[in-house]
Design an enzyme around this catalytic site. Structure first.
Site, mmCIF file in Angstrom:
data_model
loop_
_atom_site.group_PDB
_atom_site.id
_atom_site.type_symbol
_atom_site.label_atom_id
_atom_site.label_comp_id
_atom_site.label_asym_id
_atom_site.label_seq_id
_atom_site.Cartn_x
_atom_site.Cartn_y
_atom_site.Cartn_z
ATOM 1 N N GLY A 85 0.662 -1.103 -0.132
ATOM 2 C CA GLY A 85 0.166 0.164 -0.041
ATOM 3 C C GLY A 85 0.798 1.340 0.020
ATOM 4 O O GLY A 85 0.576 2.370 -0.765
ATOM 5 N N CYS A 86 1.759 1.176 0.920
ATOM 6 C CA CYS A 86 2.741 2.393 0.775
ATOM 7 C C CYS A 86 3.568 2.815 -0.198
ATOM 8 O O CYS A 86 3.811 3.697 -0.732
ATOM 9 C CB CYS A 86 3.740 2.248 2.022
ATOM 10 S SG CYS A 86 2.807 2.347 3.659
ATOM 11 N N THR A 87 3.934 1.673 -1.011
ATOM 12 C CA THR A 87 4.466 1.736 -2.296
ATOM 13 C C THR A 87 3.555 2.210 -3.583
ATOM 14 O O THR A 87 3.998 2.966 -4.173
ATOM 15 C CB THR A 87 5.110 0.376 -3.010
ATOM 16 O OG1 THR A 87 6.082 -0.016 -1.826
ATOM 17 C CG2 THR A 87 5.855 0.262 -4.318
ATOM 18 N N ALA A 90 3.293 6.084 -2.524
ATOM 19 C CA ALA A 90 4.314 6.794 -2.836
ATOM 20 C C ALA A 90 4.511 6.886 -4.390
ATOM 21 O O ALA A 90 4.776 8.154 -5.059
ATOM 22 C CB ALA A 90 5.712 6.204 -2.326
#
Length: 196
Positions: A85-87, A90
């Site tokens: 999710g963070c990838t 970003a």
């Protein structure tokens, strides 16, 4: 017979002291969970954003004051480098950097990861904005995003994915709590267009 009645009336009195301590423990836990869950985030709209100075991926100190001096800031808090999710989040900010810059805004990410972890994340995903390190969660707490979370029935404290739009005047213009990564950058762009 009177003895039996006396003994039966004495029995209900025994659970009372037992119930008191067990009632206190959950209420204390509930208070902690409530304070963590409510946080400061919702109350910050229209107020000055909490000041901070954190190291970026190169270990250089970055302050909120230095950021807003250059224009509006899209300050996003995320749980962990390299996670799916963070990838996605970003990379979406990376791919929309020209659109964000066209609106005068800059993106800055914050997590509890170390600068070394940030360097790897930036290199792997070719990120074009700084990532700040908050290992003690001092800034995440100030912004009310360090909260009680739940995963597979296990409760733990962690960073709730949240984005803040902060104006040049240092005032929080908008907050996106519990961010769903797909389509989030579009929401941020729309909010920036409205505020311009």
């Amino acid at each position: 017979m009177p003895k039996k009645i006396a003994s039966s009336t004495a029995k209900p009195a025994k659970p009372k002291p037992v119930a008191k301590p067990s009632a206190k423990a959950p209420s204390t836990m509930a208070q902690k969970a409530t304070s963590a869950a409510t946080g400061a985030d919702a109350k910050l709209v229209g107020k000055k954003a909490p000041a901070f100075t954190l190291p970026d991926q190169d270990g250089k100190p970055v302050s909120l004051a230095s950021l807003i001096a250059r224009g509006p800031v899209v300050l996003y808090f995320y749980p962990k480098d390299m996670t799916p999710g963070c990838t996605i989040e970003a990379c979406s900010f990376r791919d929309n950097s020209s659109n964000l810059r066209a609106l005068g805004a800059q993106v800055v990410g914050v997590s509890a990861d170390s600068p070394t972890s940030h360097v790897k994340f930036i290199a792997k995903q070719s990120l074009n904005f700084p990532l700040l390190s908050d290992p003690a969660n001092t800034v995440t707490k100030a912004y009310g995003v360090y909260k009680m979370k739940s995963l597979y029935g296990r409760q733990f404290m962690g960073i709730e994915r949240t984005t803040f739009i902060i104006g040049r005047d240092g005032v929080v213009k908008q907050i996106f709590p519990k961010v769903k990564v797909n389509g989030h950058t579009e929401e941020v762009l729309a909010a920036l267009k409205q505020s311009n």
